[in-house]
Scaffold this motif. Structure first.
Motif, PDB file in Angstrom:
ATOM      1  N   THR A 126      63.585  20.618  63.076  1.00 18.22           N
ATOM      2  CA  THR A 126      64.651  20.899  62.102  1.00 18.22           C
ATOM      3  C   THR A 126      64.972  22.389  62.064  1.00 18.22           C
ATOM      4  O   THR A 126      66.138  22.793  62.118  1.00 18.22           O
ATOM      5  CB  THR A 126      64.212  20.436  60.690  1.00 18.22           C
ATOM      6  OG1 THR A 126      63.801  19.087  60.779  1.00 18.22           O
ATOM      7  CG2 THR A 126      65.336  20.566  59.693  1.00 18.22           C
TER       8      THR A 126
ATOM      9  N   THR B 289      66.717  23.611  65.263  1.00 11.63           N
ATOM     10  CA  THR B 289      68.106  23.148  65.346  1.00 11.63           C
ATOM     11  C   THR B 289      68.997  24.027  64.472  1.00 11.63           C
ATOM     12  O   THR B 289      70.090  24.420  64.875  1.00 11.63           O
ATOM     13  CB  THR B 289      68.207  21.668  64.910  1.00 11.63           C
ATOM     14  OG1 THR B 289      67.306  20.916  65.721  1.00 11.63           O
ATOM     15  CG2 THR B 289      69.618  21.127  65.084  1.00 11.63           C
TER      16      THR B 289
ATOM     17  N   ARG C  94      72.003  22.371  68.240  1.00 16.33           N
ATOM     18  CA  ARG C  94      71.390  21.187  68.872  1.00 16.33           C
ATOM     19  C   ARG C  94      71.047  21.376  70.332  1.00 16.33           C
ATOM     20  O   ARG C  94      69.962  21.018  70.788  1.00 16.33           O
ATOM     21  CB  ARG C  94      72.365  20.009  68.817  1.00 16.33           C
ATOM     22  CG  ARG C  94      72.389  19.316  67.509  1.00 16.33           C
ATOM     23  CD  ARG C  94      73.186  18.051  67.659  1.00 16.33           C
ATOM     24  NE  ARG C  94      73.438  17.488  66.362  1.00 16.33           N
ATOM     25  CZ  ARG C  94      73.598  16.187  66.142  1.00 16.33           C
ATOM     26  NH1 ARG C  94      73.571  15.340  67.140  1.00 16.33           N
ATOM     27  NH2 ARG C  94      73.811  15.742  64.934  1.00 16.33           N
ATOM     28  N   ARG C  95      72.014  21.936  71.097  1.00 18.15           N
ATOM     29  CA  ARG C  95      71.841  21.945  72.559  1.00 18.15           C
ATOM     30  C   ARG C  95      70.614  22.761  72.953  1.00 18.15           C
ATOM     31  O   ARG C  95      69.764  22.330  73.737  1.00 18.15           O
ATOM     32  CB  ARG C  95      73.095  22.489  73.235  1.00 18.15           C
ATOM     33  CG  ARG C  95      74.278  21.536  73.138  1.00 18.15           C
ATOM     34  CD  ARG C  95      75.572  22.167  73.576  1.00 18.15           C
ATOM     35  NE  ARG C  95      75.570  22.551  74.976  1.00 18.15           N
ATOM     36  CZ  ARG C  95      75.557  23.818  75.413  1.00 18.15           C
ATOM     37  NH1 ARG C  95      75.557  24.812  74.560  1.00 18.15           N
ATOM     38  NH2 ARG C  95      75.560  24.075  76.689  1.00 18.15           N
TER      39      ARG C  95
ATOM     40  N   ILE D 190      67.267  21.055  71.699  1.00 19.59           N
ATOM     41  CA  ILE D 190      66.849  19.930  72.553  1.00 19.59           C
ATOM     42  C   ILE D 190      66.280  20.470  73.863  1.00 19.59           C
ATOM     43  O   ILE D 190      65.226  20.032  74.339  1.00 19.59           O
ATOM     44  CB  ILE D 190      68.040  18.985  72.835  1.00 19.59           C
ATOM     45  CG1 ILE D 190      68.424  18.244  71.554  1.00 19.59           C
ATOM     46  CG2 ILE D 190      67.707  17.980  73.950  1.00 19.59           C
ATOM     47  CD1 ILE D 190      69.723  17.457  71.648  1.00 19.59           C
TER      48      ILE D 190
END
Ligand SMILES: CCCC(=O)SCCNC(=O)CCNC(=O)[C@H](O)C(C)(C)COP(=O)(O)OP(=O)(O)OC[C@H]1O[C@@H](n2cnc3c(N)ncnc32)[C@H](O)[C@@H]1OP(=O)(O)O
Length: 245
Positions: free
Chosen positions: A162, A165, A170-171, A174
């Motif tokens: 969390t 991010t 996000r990218r 991840i």
């Protein structure tokens, strides 16, 4: 999570001894130093250290003279995550341990102090997670940081998915989590994970970090700094409803 449940988990974690987390408050500068102290095992965290950290965070919430906080490891490494001797013995207790750390690290991130992780040497797994529970990351030029949990078949358990991010989007989150790649300080800076890399020529990295914090963000009165940090935390919590693991 209910206080009583956390209290019960605390009693279980305290049984796994070794190392300590030590807090030093300096009323004059308004800076606190929080030290992960288990250098023989690269400051990896035992159950007892998790309990110590929770207590230190509680003490810091009451520190009215405080402006900033530096989280560091003892002896040249930040932290290599959970102490694997303890983690192996407490595998059946993984969910509870994660809930406990999650509560502590959320409280750490939301303290009314400007916090910096001084990332030195190895910062791996849960150690990388810990560093994301600070507002900023200052890295030694030779330090390395990696979310390597997936190599052990684990996900992040201390809330870093969390926090990462939110920090990077996000990218990038991840990519860092699912590649388990280990970043140099320069790469961490270019990814936006680190905020400052200490010059190689520096011979006192703690002093340099104190200077970075005091000159950039902690020059004002503690009341003003604490109020501003509270406003930022409130704004952040309003736009994101919870910090899940
Ligand atoms: C539960 C939350 C999720 C997690 O955090 S899982 C743990 C993720 N961390 C890791 O996988 C890091 C494990 N450690 C390593 O890979 C290597 O020790 C590392 C950091 C690359 C350093 O390698 P080297 O420079 O060769 O040093 P070394 O391996 O001889 O380590 C020196 C001593 O430190 C110990 N150590 C390092 N990280 C530890 C850990 N997490 N738990 C328990 N002990 C740990 C290591 O066992 C060694 O001790 P000893 O000299 O054999 O007694």
């Amino acid at each position: 999570m209910q206080r009583q449940t956390l209290h019960n988990i605390r009693n279980e974690l305290a049984k796994f001894e070794g190392g300590s987390v030590d807090l030093d408050l300096d009323d004059e500068t308004g800076l606190a130093i929080l030290t992960l102290n288990n250098p023989r095992r690269m400051n990896s965290m035992t159950g007892k250290m998790m309990v110590d950290l929770a207590d230190c965070v509680s003490e810091l919430t009451k520190w009215s003279h405080g402006k900033g906080l530096i989280l560091k490891g003892q002896g040249g490494n930040f932290c290599t995550g959970g102490d694997l001797t303890f983690v192996k013995k407490a595998l059946h207790y993984g969910g509870e341990m994660a809930a406990y750390q999650h509560d502590t690290l959320t409280r750490l991130l939301n303290l009314p102090l400007i916090s910096v992780a001084l990332v030195q040497g190895h910062t791996l797994g849960g150690g990388a997670e810990l560093s994301t529970a600070c507002d900023y990351r200052v890295m030694s030029s030779t330090a390395k940081i990696g979310f390597v949990q997936m190599k052990m078949g684990l996900t992040t358990a201390w809330g870093a998915a969390t926090r990462l991010t939110r920090l990077l989007g996000r990218r990038k989150a991840i990519n860092l989590l699912c590649s388990a790649k280990i970043l140099t300080a320069r790469s961490a800076l270019s990814e936006g994970l680190a905020d400052y890399v200490i010059p190689e020529s520096c011979d006192d990295e703690l002093q340099e970090t104190k200077h970075w914090l005091l000159t950039n963000m902690c020059s004002l009165d503690p009341d003003v700094i604490q109020s501003l940090k509270r406003l930022v935390v409130r704004a952040d919590l309003r736009s994101n409803s919870s910090y899940a693991p």
